[in-house]
Design an enzyme around this catalytic site. Sequence first.
Site, PDB file in Angstrom:
ATOM      1  N   HIS A 128      -4.673   3.124   5.769  1.00  0.00           N
ATOM      2  CA  HIS A 128      -4.465   4.250   6.695  1.00  0.00           C
ATOM      3  C   HIS A 128      -5.716   5.124   6.851  1.00  0.00           C
ATOM      4  O   HIS A 128      -5.703   6.077   7.633  1.00  0.00           O
ATOM      5  CB  HIS A 128      -3.283   5.112   6.242  1.00  0.00           C
ATOM      6  CG  HIS A 128      -1.968   4.396   6.289  1.00  0.00           C
ATOM      7  ND1 HIS A 128      -1.439   3.887   7.463  1.00  0.00           N
ATOM      8  CD2 HIS A 128      -1.074   4.075   5.314  1.00  0.00           C
ATOM      9  CE1 HIS A 128      -0.285   3.297   7.201  1.00  0.00           C
ATOM     10  NE2 HIS A 128      -0.036   3.396   5.906  1.00  0.00           N
ATOM     11  N   ASP A 162       1.044  -5.376   5.537  1.00  0.00           N
ATOM     12  CA  ASP A 162       1.776  -4.248   4.966  1.00  0.00           C
ATOM     13  C   ASP A 162       2.894  -3.865   5.936  1.00  0.00           C
ATOM     14  O   ASP A 162       2.789  -4.118   7.137  1.00  0.00           O
ATOM     15  CB  ASP A 162       0.795  -3.073   4.787  1.00  0.00           C
ATOM     16  CG  ASP A 162       1.389  -1.921   4.014  1.00  0.00           C
ATOM     17  OD1 ASP A 162       1.121  -1.824   2.804  1.00  0.00           O
ATOM     18  OD2 ASP A 162       2.124  -1.109   4.617  1.00  0.00           O
ATOM     19  N   HIS A 188       3.709  -0.962   6.900  1.00  0.00           N
ATOM     20  CA  HIS A 188       3.288   0.135   7.770  1.00  0.00           C
ATOM     21  C   HIS A 188       2.128  -0.332   8.654  1.00  0.00           C
ATOM     22  O   HIS A 188       1.290  -1.124   8.211  1.00  0.00           O
ATOM     23  CB  HIS A 188       2.831   1.338   6.940  1.00  0.00           C
ATOM     24  CG  HIS A 188       3.881   1.865   6.007  1.00  0.00           C
ATOM     25  ND1 HIS A 188       4.029   1.392   4.717  1.00  0.00           N
ATOM     26  CD2 HIS A 188       4.836   2.802   6.195  1.00  0.00           C
ATOM     27  CE1 HIS A 188       5.042   2.036   4.137  1.00  0.00           C
ATOM     28  NE2 HIS A 188       5.545   2.894   5.011  1.00  0.00           N
TER      29      HIS A 188
END
Length: 437
Positions: free
Chosen positions: A112, A151, A153
Amino acid sequence: MLRASHSLGVIFFPAYDWSISPTHPEREERLLYTQDQFREEGVFDIEGIGEYRPLVASPEDIARVHFCFPSVEAVTTHSHHISAGGAIRAAGLVLDKERERAFAIVRPPGHHAMRCVHGSRGFCNINIEAIMVEWIRERMGNVRVAIVDTDCHHGDGTQDIYWHDPDTLFISLHQDGRTLYPGTGFPAECGGPKALGRTINIPLPPRTSDAGYLMAVEGIVKPILDHFKPDIIINSAGQDNHYSDPITNMNFTAQGYARLTELLGPHIAVLEGGYAIKGALPYVNLGIALALAGVDYSAVREPDLDPERIREHQSTLDYIKALCDHLPQVYFEPTQREEVEREGRFFVRRRSIFYDTDGITENQIERLRDCPYCPGWLHVESASDRVPKSLGIHVPIQGCDNCVDEADALFRKAQADSSFAHVQLIDRVRKRIRHAR
Ligand SMILES: [Zn+2]
Ligand SMILES: [Zn+2]
């Protein structure tokens, strides 16, 4: 004795002395049971699988990728440097041909973290895969890289860093952003104006299980990867698609992850998320490691697995089948899907970015030079609750002489401009990183 058909290096870095807070899901114990499982299953007794210590990423390794405001030191801890150093170690093993493949089982995670860093987003401060990729390119020149992020996300940080890079293919499969953090990762997000179709987002419905997930890999990811022909394939191997994960809503299994790894055949896998410390990580990590090594993984099974309970509905499979029919067009017939703002010779993006972990809001204006000879240099004006307006300037590794000179001129001008609190130049052509303030 069992023998790996692909020699494999495994790097563990559990960061036992670091956590965001004592009860945070991205916690110290995440790799504890995996380490026990690997010993119990005798993974390191398999001929061709070896364990390695991580390196420590230098501030320069990080500043080659990120504009850290106010500084690398202010937004990272020693654990972040070792986590990124674990990924670099994995890349070194493969580049030096000491191992055919490598698996960095490290934390804290990184996908992220975007180009600009003011703090922690989604438990990530610095992007460990990007730091590894640019470490590789610093040594090898501009190799073609594919990063497949599995992942749960959306890998919005990696997407941001490679948004304008036509030589990096970024593919993210994730739980649909309408139902999960960070709320992005839709097919229309397909790369900047100079790298259209090099970002591929595959949002999957909640409760997707093995059949649906693997259908998307075979129907979308594989044909694109085969066509792109990367020199290196990297898997951001987050494990929070698992049915037991406490913070997501998917139904993937350890067998599914192992098969996925076999299909992708990555040179390097890097752990990202995964928060079912006892129920998922030991089995998923084992499945991935065995699949990477080309060893039979059919016996890997979670003790509480009930395939009937987690099987997806036919409607989920139909939905993914439709994705397989139209999503490859994003790569094969790239078209500008979103309006791009222009200011003269620059493409402009204005964004507000929230750092959920640290509660920071950042506002930025990014300007990319529309260069006829290269992907273009860019500069970002960035300000947050913590750091006043600062400037980052980036010349890509493919940059032409003209872009190098223009970026240089802006850096010299900004040095004398006291309205910027911090100024950083990343020039990948001349291998220079410069800071003014
Ligand atoms: Zn995740
Ligand atoms: Zn240029």
